[in-house]
Scaffold this motif. Structure first.
Motif, PDB file in Angstrom:
ATOM      1  N   TYR A 190       0.814  -1.218   0.000  1.00  0.00           N
ATOM      2  CA  TYR A 190       0.000   0.000   0.000  1.00  0.00           C
ATOM      3  C   TYR A 190       0.847   1.267   0.000  1.00  0.00           C
ATOM      4  O   TYR A 190       0.400   2.325  -0.450  1.00  0.00           O
ATOM      5  CB  TYR A 190      -0.928  -0.033   1.210  1.00  0.00           C
ATOM      6  CG  TYR A 190      -2.060   0.970   1.241  1.00  0.00           C
ATOM      7  CD1 TYR A 190      -2.813   1.273   0.112  1.00  0.00           C
ATOM      8  CD2 TYR A 190      -2.406   1.594   2.448  1.00  0.00           C
ATOM      9  CE1 TYR A 190      -3.861   2.178   0.172  1.00  0.00           C
ATOM     10  CE2 TYR A 190      -3.455   2.494   2.513  1.00  0.00           C
ATOM     11  CZ  TYR A 190      -4.180   2.786   1.374  1.00  0.00           C
ATOM     12  OH  TYR A 190      -5.223   3.683   1.442  1.00  0.00           O
ATOM     13  N   ASP A 191       2.099   1.178   0.467  1.00  0.00           N
ATOM     14  CA  ASP A 191       3.024   2.312   0.384  1.00  0.00           C
ATOM     15  C   ASP A 191       3.137   2.844  -1.040  1.00  0.00           C
ATOM     16  O   ASP A 191       3.458   4.021  -1.246  1.00  0.00           O
ATOM     17  CB  ASP A 191       4.425   1.910   0.860  1.00  0.00           C
ATOM     18  CG  ASP A 191       4.539   1.697   2.357  1.00  0.00           C
ATOM     19  OD1 ASP A 191       3.782   2.332   3.121  1.00  0.00           O
ATOM     20  OD2 ASP A 191       5.396   0.886   2.776  1.00  0.00           O
ATOM     21  N   LEU A 192       2.890   1.981  -2.020  1.00  0.00           N
ATOM     22  CA  LEU A 192       3.036   2.366  -3.423  1.00  0.00           C
ATOM     23  C   LEU A 192       2.133   3.534  -3.809  1.00  0.00           C
ATOM     24  O   LEU A 192       2.465   4.315  -4.705  1.00  0.00           O
ATOM     25  CB  LEU A 192       2.722   1.153  -4.310  1.00  0.00           C
ATOM     26  CG  LEU A 192       2.778   1.341  -5.831  1.00  0.00           C
ATOM     27  CD1 LEU A 192       4.161   1.781  -6.294  1.00  0.00           C
ATOM     28  CD2 LEU A 192       2.352   0.052  -6.541  1.00  0.00           C
ATOM     29  N   ARG A 193       0.995   3.681  -3.132  1.00  0.00           N
ATOM     30  CA  ARG A 193       0.038   4.737  -3.482  1.00  0.00           C
ATOM     31  C   ARG A 193       0.443   6.112  -2.933  1.00  0.00           C
ATOM     32  O   ARG A 193      -0.257   7.093  -3.201  1.00  0.00           O
ATOM     33  CB  ARG A 193      -1.352   4.367  -2.954  1.00  0.00           C
ATOM     34  CG  ARG A 193      -2.012   3.236  -3.725  1.00  0.00           C
ATOM     35  CD  ARG A 193      -3.466   3.066  -3.321  1.00  0.00           C
ATOM     36  NE  ARG A 193      -4.130   2.037  -4.097  1.00  0.00           N
ATOM     37  CZ  ARG A 193      -4.770   2.233  -5.249  1.00  0.00           C
ATOM     38  NH1 ARG A 193      -4.825   3.443  -5.767  1.00  0.00           N
ATOM     39  NH2 ARG A 193      -5.356   1.224  -5.883  1.00  0.00           N
ATOM     40  N   PHE A 194       1.539   6.199  -2.210  1.00  0.00           N
ATOM     41  CA  PHE A 194       1.888   7.452  -1.525  1.00  0.00           C
ATOM     42  C   PHE A 194       3.275   7.922  -1.962  1.00  0.00           C
ATOM     43  O   PHE A 194       4.290   7.577  -1.359  1.00  0.00           O
ATOM     44  CB  PHE A 194       1.801   7.238  -0.010  1.00  0.00           C
ATOM     45  CG  PHE A 194       0.427   6.773   0.400  1.00  0.00           C
ATOM     46  CD1 PHE A 194      -0.597   7.686   0.581  1.00  0.00           C
ATOM     47  CD2 PHE A 194       0.145   5.417   0.537  1.00  0.00           C
ATOM     48  CE1 PHE A 194      -1.876   7.259   0.917  1.00  0.00           C
ATOM     49  CE2 PHE A 194      -1.129   4.978   0.871  1.00  0.00           C
ATOM     50  CZ  PHE A 194      -2.145   5.902   1.050  1.00  0.00           C
ATOM     51  N   PRO A 195       3.335   8.739  -3.008  1.00  0.00           N
ATOM     52  CA  PRO A 195       4.615   9.113  -3.608  1.00  0.00           C
ATOM     53  C   PRO A 195       5.525   9.932  -2.707  1.00  0.00           C
ATOM     54  O   PRO A 195       6.745   9.874  -2.846  1.00  0.00           O
ATOM     55  CB  PRO A 195       4.201   9.912  -4.844  1.00  0.00           C
ATOM     56  CG  PRO A 195       2.812  10.379  -4.575  1.00  0.00           C
ATOM     57  CD  PRO A 195       2.191   9.303  -3.749  1.00  0.00           C
ATOM     58  N   VAL A 196       4.945  10.698  -1.785  1.00  0.00           N
ATOM     59  CA  VAL A 196       5.792  11.508  -0.894  1.00  0.00           C
ATOM     60  C   VAL A 196       6.674  10.606  -0.044  1.00  0.00           C
ATOM     61  O   VAL A 196       7.853  10.894   0.185  1.00  0.00           O
ATOM     62  CB  VAL A 196       4.923  12.430  -0.007  1.00  0.00           C
ATOM     63  CG1 VAL A 196       5.776  13.118   1.043  1.00  0.00           C
ATOM     64  CG2 VAL A 196       4.222  13.477  -0.864  1.00  0.00           C
ATOM     65  N   TRP A 197       6.116   9.478   0.426  1.00  0.00           N
ATOM     66  CA  TRP A 197       6.870   8.566   1.289  1.00  0.00           C
ATOM     67  C   TRP A 197       8.033   7.928   0.524  1.00  0.00           C
ATOM     68  O   TRP A 197       9.070   7.616   1.112  1.00  0.00           O
ATOM     69  CB  TRP A 197       5.942   7.496   1.845  1.00  0.00           C
ATOM     70  CG  TRP A 197       6.538   6.626   2.897  1.00  0.00           C
ATOM     71  CD1 TRP A 197       6.726   5.281   2.833  1.00  0.00           C
ATOM     72  CD2 TRP A 197       7.021   7.022   4.192  1.00  0.00           C
ATOM     73  NE1 TRP A 197       7.285   4.814   4.002  1.00  0.00           N
ATOM     74  CE2 TRP A 197       7.484   5.865   4.848  1.00  0.00           C
ATOM     75  CE3 TRP A 197       7.110   8.250   4.857  1.00  0.00           C
ATOM     76  CZ2 TRP A 197       8.015   5.888   6.137  1.00  0.00           C
ATOM     77  CZ3 TRP A 197       7.639   8.282   6.144  1.00  0.00           C
ATOM     78  CH2 TRP A 197       8.088   7.114   6.763  1.00  0.00           C
ATOM     79  N   ALA A 198       7.871   7.762  -0.771  1.00  0.00           N
ATOM     80  CA  ALA A 198       8.910   7.127  -1.591  1.00  0.00           C
ATOM     81  C   ALA A 198       9.867   8.126  -2.218  1.00  0.00           C
ATOM     82  O   ALA A 198      10.836   7.724  -2.864  1.00  0.00           O
ATOM     83  CB  ALA A 198       8.258   6.292  -2.694  1.00  0.00           C
TER      84      ALA A 198
ATOM     85  N   PHE B 101      11.575  19.184   1.038  1.00  0.00           N
ATOM     86  CA  PHE B 101      10.468  19.183   1.997  1.00  0.00           C
ATOM     87  C   PHE B 101      10.805  18.282   3.180  1.00  0.00           C
ATOM     88  O   PHE B 101      11.754  17.494   3.126  1.00  0.00           O
ATOM     89  CB  PHE B 101       9.172  18.697   1.335  1.00  0.00           C
ATOM     90  CG  PHE B 101       9.233  17.291   0.811  1.00  0.00           C
ATOM     91  CD1 PHE B 101       8.913  16.207   1.636  1.00  0.00           C
ATOM     92  CD2 PHE B 101       9.630  17.047  -0.489  1.00  0.00           C
ATOM     93  CE1 PHE B 101       8.996  14.917   1.150  1.00  0.00           C
ATOM     94  CE2 PHE B 101       9.717  15.751  -0.977  1.00  0.00           C
ATOM     95  CZ  PHE B 101       9.392  14.685  -0.162  1.00  0.00           C
ATOM     96  N   THR B 102      10.023  18.393   4.218  1.00  0.00           N
ATOM     97  CA  THR B 102      10.148  17.553   5.402  1.00  0.00           C
ATOM     98  C   THR B 102       8.814  16.865   5.656  1.00  0.00           C
ATOM     99  O   THR B 102       7.758  17.510   5.584  1.00  0.00           O
ATOM    100  CB  THR B 102      10.533  18.384   6.640  1.00  0.00           C
ATOM    101  OG1 THR B 102      11.762  19.059   6.377  1.00  0.00           O
ATOM    102  CG2 THR B 102      10.694  17.481   7.868  1.00  0.00           C
ATOM    103  N   VAL B 103       8.854  15.563   5.943  1.00  0.00           N
ATOM    104  CA  VAL B 103       7.640  14.812   6.246  1.00  0.00           C
ATOM    105  C   VAL B 103       7.417  14.822   7.755  1.00  0.00           C
ATOM    106  O   VAL B 103       8.319  14.459   8.529  1.00  0.00           O
ATOM    107  CB  VAL B 103       7.740  13.366   5.745  1.00  0.00           C
ATOM    108  CG1 VAL B 103       6.514  12.561   6.150  1.00  0.00           C
ATOM    109  CG2 VAL B 103       7.908  13.330   4.229  1.00  0.00           C
TER     110      VAL B 103
END
Length: 261
Positions: free
Chosen positions: A145-153, A256-258
């Motif tokens: 499911y991480d695949l759907r979240f480009p910021v995390w990658a 950016f910073t998460v």
């Protein structure tokens, strides 16, 4: 530093919640791999399938299946990665291990738990991303499911290889195909997606579509089967270096910073 990283994709039909059967299945496939294999990739929850039955299936951190991964890494003198159901300090995790040939390891807890399947009600969410250094390659392993979240990658560390291990169902396989290619392009990185096949205990169907993309989004894996297969794909570090040198897109990325909740 290894200019070529020989990576084995093991797309398999997992037997529902049968840990020993699945380990035996993968052990046979792993032992048949050529000796020049550098990295072996297994699916998400490869010993059980994508189960919410954590109370009965969870193993302790670095438990029996982790030790099996260590043994496989030693047998093939290759790194092994995939995720397991883990119990740690009173919480359950969908935990990916990256096990090195010498038996040492690093871990990543799945950040984005799949709310549609109520994964978030059973498993705690990870808080930290992992960058592994192996044979001169910088590798970012993530889970399904991480695949759907480009910021995390987002490739803020100049990693060379992005990996997703998954139990991604057939009903949404088009998204899998498109997003894997997108992650490779936007991060100027090799991107590997390793999925399972078959039906699980929730009667969900899986058709694989495991694939490898280069930093321009070209698929460099060849196997298109929707059943079980093993494919060895050679990743070329010089090709990646040359592409990034010619096309300096990563230099123009946003800073950016998460902030995690």
């Amino acid at each position: 530093m290894a200019q070529i990283l020989n990576t084995a994709l093991l797309q398999a039909n997992l037997e529902w919640e049968n840990i020993q059967h699945n380990k035996d299945l993968f052990e046979k496939k792993i032992k048949e791999l050529p000796q020049e294999t550098d990295l072996i990739i297994l699916p998400e929850m490869f010993s059980t399938g994508f189960s919410m039955n954590a109370e009965n299936l969870a193993e302790p951190d670095k438990g029996a299946t982790f030790k099996w991964m260590q043994r496989m890494a030693s047998v093939k003198d290759a790194a092994v990665t995939g995720s397991l159901i883990i119990s740690d300090e009173g919480k359950f995790y969908n935990r990916l291990y990256f096990v090195f040939p010498d038996g040492s390891s690093q871990k990543y807890d799945k950040r984005h738990t799949f709310t549609l399947a109520k994964e978030d009600e059973t498993y705690a969410s990870g808080k930290e991303r992992l960058i592994v250094t192996y044979k001169g390659w910088r590798i970012c392993p993530l889970v399904c499911y991480d695949l759907r979240f480009p910021v995390w990658a987002r490739n803020t560390e100049d990693y060379d290889l992005l990996i997703y291990v998954a139990n991604w169902p057939a009903a949404r396989i088009r998204a899998w195909d498109i997003l894997l290619k997108a992650r490779a392009i936007e991060n100027m990185s090799y991107c590997i997606g390793l999925n399972r096949v078959g039906r699980d205990g929730s009667d969900l169907n899986y058709v694989g579509h495991s694939a490898v993309y280069d930093s321009l989004g070209k698929q460099i894996s060849n196997n298109q089967e929707e059943g079980e297969f093993v494919e060895l794909v050679a990743l070329d570090k010089q090709h990646l270096t040359d592409t990034r040198s010619q096309l300096k897109f990563l230099q123009d990325r946003d800073r950016f910073t998460v902030h995690l909740e």
